[in-house]
Design an enzyme around this catalytic site. Structure first.
Site, PDB file in Angstrom:
ATOM      1  N   HIS A  59      -9.984  26.757 -62.022  1.00 14.17           N
ATOM      2  CA  HIS A  59     -11.191  27.678 -61.665  1.00 14.17           C
ATOM      3  C   HIS A  59     -10.786  28.900 -61.371  1.00 14.17           C
ATOM      4  O   HIS A  59     -10.227  29.135 -60.266  1.00 14.17           O
ATOM      5  CB  HIS A  59     -11.679  26.952 -60.701  1.00 14.17           C
ATOM      6  CG  HIS A  59     -13.435  27.734 -60.472  1.00 14.17           C
ATOM      7  ND1 HIS A  59     -14.390  27.511 -61.465  1.00 14.17           N
ATOM      8  CD2 HIS A  59     -13.989  28.308 -59.441  1.00 14.17           C
ATOM      9  CE1 HIS A  59     -15.346  28.073 -61.110  1.00 14.17           C
ATOM     10  NE2 HIS A  59     -15.098  28.636 -59.599  1.00 14.17           N
ATOM     11  N   HIS A  70     -12.415  33.211 -61.594  1.00 17.43           N
ATOM     12  CA  HIS A  70     -13.253  34.402 -61.795  1.00 17.43           C
ATOM     13  C   HIS A  70     -12.231  35.647 -61.744  1.00 17.43           C
ATOM     14  O   HIS A  70     -12.227  36.192 -60.602  1.00 17.43           O
ATOM     15  CB  HIS A  70     -14.367  34.776 -60.711  1.00 17.43           C
ATOM     16  CG  HIS A  70     -15.103  33.589 -60.585  1.00 17.43           C
ATOM     17  ND1 HIS A  70     -16.016  32.761 -61.510  1.00 17.43           N
ATOM     18  CD2 HIS A  70     -15.373  32.542 -59.690  1.00 17.43           C
ATOM     19  CE1 HIS A  70     -16.349  31.714 -61.183  1.00 17.43           C
ATOM     20  NE2 HIS A  70     -16.093  31.524 -59.818  1.00 17.43           N
ATOM     21  N   GLN A  86     -12.398  39.001 -59.589  1.00 12.00           N
ATOM     22  CA  GLN A  86     -12.358  38.969 -58.160  1.00 12.00           C
ATOM     23  C   GLN A  86     -11.115  39.079 -57.488  1.00 12.00           C
ATOM     24  O   GLN A  86     -10.955  39.385 -56.376  1.00 12.00           O
ATOM     25  CB  GLN A  86     -12.834  37.806 -57.676  1.00 12.00           C
ATOM     26  CG  GLN A  86     -14.556  37.538 -58.042  1.00 12.00           C
ATOM     27  CD  GLN A  86     -15.343  36.062 -57.690  1.00 12.00           C
ATOM     28  OE1 GLN A  86     -14.534  35.266 -56.880  1.00 12.00           O
ATOM     29  NE2 GLN A  86     -16.287  35.865 -58.116  1.00 12.00           N
ATOM     30  N   TYR A 119     -18.258  35.084 -66.210  1.00  8.33           N
ATOM     31  CA  TYR A 119     -19.854  34.972 -66.226  1.00  8.33           C
ATOM     32  C   TYR A 119     -20.295  36.483 -66.146  1.00  8.33           C
ATOM     33  O   TYR A 119     -21.555  36.850 -66.458  1.00  8.33           O
ATOM     34  CB  TYR A 119     -20.682  34.482 -64.871  1.00  8.33           C
ATOM     35  CG  TYR A 119     -19.950  34.889 -63.606  1.00  8.33           C
ATOM     36  CD1 TYR A 119     -20.724  35.905 -62.950  1.00  8.33           C
ATOM     37  CD2 TYR A 119     -19.207  34.239 -62.943  1.00  8.33           C
ATOM     38  CE1 TYR A 119     -20.294  36.333 -61.561  1.00  8.33           C
ATOM     39  CE2 TYR A 119     -19.009  34.484 -61.607  1.00  8.33           C
ATOM     40  CZ  TYR A 119     -19.178  35.601 -61.087  1.00  8.33           C
ATOM     41  OH  TYR A 119     -19.242  35.859 -59.733  1.00  8.33           O
ATOM     42  N   HIS A 133     -20.677  25.018 -60.895  1.00  8.38           N
ATOM     43  CA  HIS A 133     -20.685  25.227 -59.349  1.00  8.38           C
ATOM     44  C   HIS A 133     -21.668  24.339 -58.757  1.00  8.38           C
ATOM     45  O   HIS A 133     -22.661  24.106 -59.272  1.00  8.38           O
ATOM     46  CB  HIS A 133     -20.921  26.372 -58.921  1.00  8.38           C
ATOM     47  CG  HIS A 133     -20.180  27.488 -59.199  1.00  8.38           C
ATOM     48  ND1 HIS A 133     -20.245  28.795 -59.834  1.00  8.38           N
ATOM     49  CD2 HIS A 133     -18.611  27.775 -58.931  1.00  8.38           C
ATOM     50  CE1 HIS A 133     -19.256  29.555 -59.849  1.00  8.38           C
ATOM     51  NE2 HIS A 133     -18.277  28.966 -59.607  1.00  8.38           N
ATOM     52  N   GLU A 182     -21.567  23.761 -52.772  1.00 10.60           N
ATOM     53  CA  GLU A 182     -20.696  24.597 -52.112  1.00 10.60           C
ATOM     54  C   GLU A 182     -21.144  24.926 -50.773  1.00 10.60           C
ATOM     55  O   GLU A 182     -20.354  24.805 -49.616  1.00 10.60           O
ATOM     56  CB  GLU A 182     -20.500  25.840 -52.904  1.00 10.60           C
ATOM     57  CG  GLU A 182     -19.428  26.698 -52.334  1.00 10.60           C
ATOM     58  CD  GLU A 182     -18.764  27.780 -53.114  1.00 10.60           C
ATOM     59  OE1 GLU A 182     -19.561  27.971 -54.085  1.00 10.60           O
ATOM     60  OE2 GLU A 182     -17.833  28.354 -52.788  1.00 10.60           O
ATOM     61  N   HIS A 196     -16.508  22.802 -56.424  1.00  7.92           N
ATOM     62  CA  HIS A 196     -16.839  22.740 -55.112  1.00  7.92           C
ATOM     63  C   HIS A 196     -18.155  21.723 -54.992  1.00  7.92           C
ATOM     64  O   HIS A 196     -19.201  21.929 -54.452  1.00  7.92           O
ATOM     65  CB  HIS A 196     -17.609  24.176 -54.600  1.00  7.92           C
ATOM     66  CG  HIS A 196     -16.938  25.353 -55.118  1.00  7.92           C
ATOM     67  ND1 HIS A 196     -15.562  25.494 -54.602  1.00  7.92           N
ATOM     68  CD2 HIS A 196     -17.132  26.403 -55.616  1.00  7.92           C
ATOM     69  CE1 HIS A 196     -15.101  26.741 -55.162  1.00  7.92           C
ATOM     70  NE2 HIS A 196     -16.060  27.353 -56.088  1.00  7.92           N
ATOM     71  N   ASP A 252     -10.100  30.224 -58.134  1.00  2.51           N
ATOM     72  CA  ASP A 252     -11.280  30.752 -57.589  1.00  2.51           C
ATOM     73  C   ASP A 252     -11.205  32.305 -57.534  1.00  2.51           C
ATOM     74  O   ASP A 252     -11.303  32.980 -58.432  1.00  2.51           O
ATOM     75  CB  ASP A 252     -11.977  29.898 -56.637  1.00  2.51           C
ATOM     76  CG  ASP A 252     -13.529  30.084 -56.438  1.00  2.51           C
ATOM     77  OD1 ASP A 252     -14.039  31.071 -57.128  1.00  2.51           O
ATOM     78  OD2 ASP A 252     -14.318  29.311 -55.973  1.00  2.51           O
TER      79      ASP A 252
HETATM   80  C1  NGQ Z   1     -19.169  32.799 -58.309  1.00  7.37           C
HETATM   81  N1  NGQ Z   1     -18.013  31.837 -56.418  1.00  7.37           N
HETATM   82  O1  NGQ Z   1     -19.751  33.014 -59.110  1.00  7.37           O
HETATM   83  O2  NGQ Z   1     -18.168  33.703 -58.011  1.00  7.37           O
HETATM   84  C2  NGQ Z   1     -19.458  32.178 -56.884  1.00  7.37           C
HETATM   85  C3  NGQ Z   1     -20.325  32.853 -55.934  1.00  7.37           C
HETATM   86  C4  NGQ Z   1     -22.511  31.994 -56.323  1.00  7.37           C
HETATM   87  C5  NGQ Z   1     -17.922  31.042 -55.634  1.00  7.37           C
HETATM   88  N2  NGQ Z   1     -18.558  30.094 -55.544  1.00  7.37           N
HETATM   89  C6  NGQ Z   1     -21.437  33.115 -56.544  1.00  7.37           C
HETATM   90  N3  NGQ Z   1     -16.797  30.765 -54.884  1.00  7.37           N
HETATM   91  O3  NGQ Z   1     -22.102  30.859 -56.409  1.00  7.37           O
HETATM   92  O4  NGQ Z   1     -23.632  32.365 -56.719  1.00  7.37           O
HETATM   93 ZN    ZN Z   2     -16.608  29.711 -58.549  1.00  5.57          ZN
END
Ligand code: NGQ
Ligand code: ZN
Length: 472
Positions: free
Chosen positions: A67, A69, A72, A132, A247, A250, A284, A335
């Site tokens: 996982h 992104h 980030q 995304y 996801h 979480e 998560h 992540d």
């Molecule tokens: C994300 N990240 O999509 O980057 C998510 C946060 C969400 C984590 N969950 C944003 N760690 O879930 O809306």
């Molecule tokens: Zn994530």
């Protein structure tokens, strides 16, 4: 065990390791035959090094990172400042959306390349890129709708890491089809457009053994049940075994909102409405009841554990003892990249349990009815196998048919010296903060030698430039 190489039309080469972690356990004097395309075609033990390329130390399968992104990575460390006195996952998310107001395709590529070099040096040889950010700053698609996918895939190629690319369907701002927020404009697609994107990516990377395309409906917050059903069906028609990541549960608020919307908790809802099996990776799955934990473990899906990010964002504890006792599959991800280290993910997965239960040596094979006492070996081997399943590629094992994705440890490193077999893994996971990984191979190619990546200077220079632009 001995096996001789079957006749092969391609030139192959032989690697020789003094010892290596094989699926059946540690073995000595191991020969690994690799074909010209980078896959293992034979493994033999108790053999001689004659004519082989000698690996200098103990050899492990490279770790899948299920996982990521990538973008980030550029904001890691920038959100550790108390703002409201009530900072949370949700306030962090606002900062993250703000960060996306400037990010260009060139910056995306530069950041991802730096990240993937860091992953390789840390021992991750494959990544699941949960991707995304699709559109331009104002939310309009790029001329090539796959522009940003192409950028992270190009970065994977520069660094030489294997990738399962997971384009994300993101359409709604909350449960029950709520309108998206302005900060989500770069993420949005409808189902037909999304499936065309998946098709495009599949066509571009068909036949590449180091790239697999799956999908990621972002969360139950971001897609409706109909959309979820349609993209799963669409993907299945293209590739019946391709991975599906989501996801799931979480944050406590996410569970509460799901209950208000559907009367069910997120994991409960998903298990009830989709045929969840080993194609699925639930990232998560932090907040589960006992029956959800049992259901997820029985489904064969992989739980995506991102211990350092989950700690950083204040998510809560995954019910690891119960899930592992039920033989649930799991793997690790970095992540948000607040840490890029399989050692730290595995270490904190165990340490969370020690702190919560005020006991030692919690996550051992004994939980699942086995006998081996080593925590490090159990964690490492479980994460290899769950990670490989989640990424849908033949990785995570030194065995015929798998990609030649290998780590060579510096067995003389003070952190490992005198350790053999599972004790090596205990010391690797728990002792010290140095990185004793000397060499890293992905798909039969050396990408890290003596702790250095051949492209690291140039890649770091482009990364520094991107960071300077984003800070300006
Ligand atoms: C994300 N990240 O999509 O980057 C998510 C946060 C969400 C984590 N969950 C944003 N760690 O879930 O809306
Ligand atoms: Zn994530």
């Amino acid at each position: 065990m001995t096996a001789s190489a079957p006749p092969t039309p391609q030139a192959s080469r032989r690697l020789y390791a003094p010892c290596a972690l094989l699926p059946q356990g540690w073995a000595e004097r191991v020969a690994i035959d690799v074909d010209a395309a980078g896959s293992i075609i034979a493994v033999s033990t108790s053999t001689s090094p004659d004519g082989a390329e000698r690996l200098a130390g103990p050899v492990l399968p490279g770790m899948p990172n299920l996982h990521s992104h990538a973008f980030q990575r550029a904001m890691a460390g920038l959100t550790e400042r108390a703002a409201s006195g009530d900072d949370s996952f949700w306030t962090w998310r606002e900062v993250m959306y703000g960060f996306l107001a400037k990010l260009t395709p060139e910056q995306m590529e530069a950041i991802a390349a730096q990240l993937y070099v860091e992953m390789l040096k840390a021992g991750y040889t494959a990544v699941g890129e949960f991707h995304y950010v699709h559109h331009d700053l104002d939310g309009r698609p790029y001329a090539d709708r796959a522009e940003l996918s192409a950028r992270v895939i190009a970065a994977a190629k520069q660094a030489g890491i294997g990738m399962t690319h997971l384009p994300v369907l993101y359409a709604c701002g909350g449960f029950g089809g709520q309108a998206p927020a302005p900060g989500q404009r770069r993420f949005l697609n409808d189902v037909p457009g999304f499936l065309r994107l998946v098709e495009t990516l599949r066509a571009r990377h068909a036949g590449d053994p180091d790239i697999r395309i799956g999908i990621a409906p972002h969360s139950l917050r971001a897609v409706t049940p109909d959309m979820l059903r349609d993209v799963v069906a669409g993907l299945t028609a293209m590739d019946a075994g391709a991975p599906i990541h989501v996801h799931i549960a979480e944050q406590v608020k996410e569970v509460e909102d799901c209950l208000v919307w559907s009367g069910q908790r997120p994991v409960e809802w998903l298990l009830d409405h989709e045929a969840v099996d080993r194609r699925w990776c639930l990232v998560h799955a932090t907040h589960m009841t006992t029956s959800e934990t049992a259901g997820l473990a029985a489904s064969g899906a992989v739980a995506g554990i991102c211990a350092t990010t989950e700690a950083n964002l204040g998510d809560g504890f995954f019910p690891a003892p119960d899930y592992l006792a039920r033989r649930g599959a799991w793997g690790i991800g970095s992540d948000s990249h607040i840490s890029v280290s399989p050692v730290e993910e595995l270490r904190w997965f165990e340490y969370g349990q020690r702190l919560a239960q005020r006991r030692r040596n919690r996550l051992s094979e004994q939980l699942a009815g086995g006998a081996a006492p080593s925590i490090g070996a159990f964690l490492y081997k479980s994460a290899l196998s769950g990670g490989a399943t989640a990424l849908g590629r033949l990785i995570g094992r030194i065995a015929t048919g798998a990609r030649a994705d290998l780590l060579v440890l510096d067995g003389d490193h003070p952190q490992l010296t005198g350790r053999n077999g599972d004790a090596l893994l205990d010391s690797l996971v728990f002792a010290g903060n140095a990185n004793p990984i000397a060499d890293v191979m992905v798909g039969g190619r050396w990408v890290v030698r003596s702790g250095r990546h051949a492209g690291e200077g140039e890649i770091a220079a482009r990364f520094r430039q991107a960071i300077a632009q984003l800070a300006a």
